[in-house]
Write an enzyme that holds these catalytic residues in place. Sequence first.
Site, PDB file in Angstrom:
ATOM      1  N   CYS A   1     -36.612 -77.420  24.092  1.00 48.61           N
ATOM      2  CA  CYS A   1     -37.661 -76.575  24.659  1.00 48.61           C
ATOM      3  C   CYS A   1     -38.434 -77.435  25.645  1.00 48.61           C
ATOM      4  O   CYS A   1     -38.956 -78.490  25.269  1.00 48.61           O
ATOM      5  CB  CYS A   1     -38.584 -76.061  23.555  1.00 48.61           C
ATOM      6  SG  CYS A   1     -40.052 -75.192  24.139  1.00 48.61           S
TER       7      CYS A   1
ATOM      8  N   CYS B   1     -36.471 -74.244  31.691  1.00 44.91           N
ATOM      9  CA  CYS B   1     -36.669 -73.686  30.353  1.00 44.91           C
ATOM     10  C   CYS B   1     -35.284 -73.357  29.844  1.00 44.91           C
ATOM     11  O   CYS B   1     -34.471 -72.781  30.579  1.00 44.91           O
ATOM     12  CB  CYS B   1     -37.543 -72.427  30.415  1.00 44.91           C
ATOM     13  SG  CYS B   1     -37.629 -71.510  28.846  1.00 44.91           S
TER      14      CYS B   1
ATOM     15  N   GLU C   1     -35.485 -63.203  24.866  1.00 46.95           N
ATOM     16  CA  GLU C   1     -35.692 -63.050  23.431  1.00 46.95           C
ATOM     17  C   GLU C   1     -35.397 -61.623  22.955  1.00 46.95           C
ATOM     18  O   GLU C   1     -34.973 -61.415  21.824  1.00 46.95           O
ATOM     19  CB  GLU C   1     -37.126 -63.429  23.067  1.00 46.95           C
ATOM     20  CG  GLU C   1     -37.398 -64.925  23.101  1.00 46.95           C
ATOM     21  CD  GLU C   1     -36.727 -65.690  21.962  1.00 46.95           C
ATOM     22  OE1 GLU C   1     -36.664 -65.156  20.834  1.00 46.95           O
ATOM     23  OE2 GLU C   1     -36.259 -66.820  22.202  1.00 46.95           O
TER      24      GLU C   1
ATOM     25  N   HIS D   1     -34.254 -71.153  27.957  1.00 42.11           N
ATOM     26  CA  HIS D   1     -33.944 -69.723  27.954  1.00 42.11           C
ATOM     27  C   HIS D   1     -33.303 -69.277  29.272  1.00 42.11           C
ATOM     28  O   HIS D   1     -32.530 -68.318  29.297  1.00 42.11           O
ATOM     29  CB  HIS D   1     -35.218 -68.891  27.745  1.00 42.11           C
ATOM     30  CG  HIS D   1     -35.740 -68.862  26.353  1.00 42.11           C
ATOM     31  ND1 HIS D   1     -36.430 -69.915  25.793  1.00 42.11           N
ATOM     32  CD2 HIS D   1     -35.703 -67.892  25.391  1.00 42.11           C
ATOM     33  CE1 HIS D   1     -36.787 -69.603  24.560  1.00 42.11           C
ATOM     34  NE2 HIS D   1     -36.355 -68.380  24.297  1.00 42.11           N
TER      35      HIS D   1
ATOM     36  N   ASP E   1     -36.161 -75.170  19.238  1.00 48.01           N
ATOM     37  CA  ASP E   1     -36.594 -74.446  20.427  1.00 48.01           C
ATOM     38  C   ASP E   1     -37.628 -73.408  19.989  1.00 48.01           C
ATOM     39  O   ASP E   1     -37.719 -73.050  18.813  1.00 48.01           O
ATOM     40  CB  ASP E   1     -35.410 -73.755  21.105  1.00 48.01           C
ATOM     41  CG  ASP E   1     -35.810 -73.094  22.422  1.00 48.01           C
ATOM     42  OD1 ASP E   1     -36.156 -73.839  23.361  1.00 48.01           O
ATOM     43  OD2 ASP E   1     -35.808 -71.855  22.503  1.00 48.01           O
ATOM     44  N   SER E   2     -38.361 -72.905  20.981  1.00 47.45           N
ATOM     45  CA  SER E   2     -39.332 -71.850  20.699  1.00 47.45           C
ATOM     46  C   SER E   2     -38.652 -70.544  20.318  1.00 47.45           C
ATOM     47  O   SER E   2     -39.297 -69.627  19.809  1.00 47.45           O
ATOM     48  CB  SER E   2     -40.225 -71.621  21.926  1.00 47.45           C
ATOM     49  OG  SER E   2     -39.438 -71.213  23.027  1.00 47.45           O
TER      50      SER E   2
END
Length: 262
Positions: A72, A183, A151, A185, A9-10
């Site tokens: 991602c 996404c 994040e 996240h 993932d990013s």
Amino acid sequence: MNAPIGVIDSGVGGLTVVRELRKYLPNEPIIYIGDDARCPYGPRSAEEVLQFTMEMVESLSKMGIKMLVIACNTATAVALDEIRMQFSFPVIGVIRPGARAAVKASQTGEIAVLGTMGTVNSKAYDGAIQQLRPDATVHSLACPGFVPIVESGEYRSPQAREVVDQTLQPLHMYSFDTVILGCTHYPLLQEHIEQHFSSQKQIISSAVETVVDVERILNEQQIQSSSMIQPIFYTTGSIKKFQSIVEDWLSIKQPDVRAIKF
């Protein structure tokens, strides 16, 4: 076959997929790479996203993974086909499972997609949804403020609720009954998103449907594992910050988080 499943993932978003993997496939060892230092991927060019994704996959390939999950959405939209051509292990993205879950859930065929700028611009969800349900209407919204607040570890804060409320306002001009968290996240903000919509919408995370695909391939290829091994996490960013999010989101005490550079 006790080789691990690789997850990339990013940043920390793919932990939402890891949580479902651990819930439904607890015997599967996992190696995770989160590219926190270069997150977010959404505003980046397709060339950068492809390069960064390839770097993570090549590292996992050297570690001997048996399967890859691109957790991602931006990387899935840009790099899935290329990675499948270059590597011999099975590769699963998160877009088609998310689209499949939304089409199953929607009564009206009107579906909202929350995603990064890269995912929205790729129209990958539009194509995946309309392939499954040609009469579907898709309302896509880029949510550039979501990934940074996740994040930073502030996803439970009042500020996160404010960001969610402000970001989602443009969707109120449309009618839809289902929302895809496009996404990985975004499930960390799901409580705020549900509160914004007053629980009137079906909120879909691709994570559970992705694990359905993982289990199917494990069974088809007979590469299931039988070992109870704790996951290993790699991050290009802060180990301490990554550990705190793993502990909170996955309830793992003292997770094995290691540094990696590209």
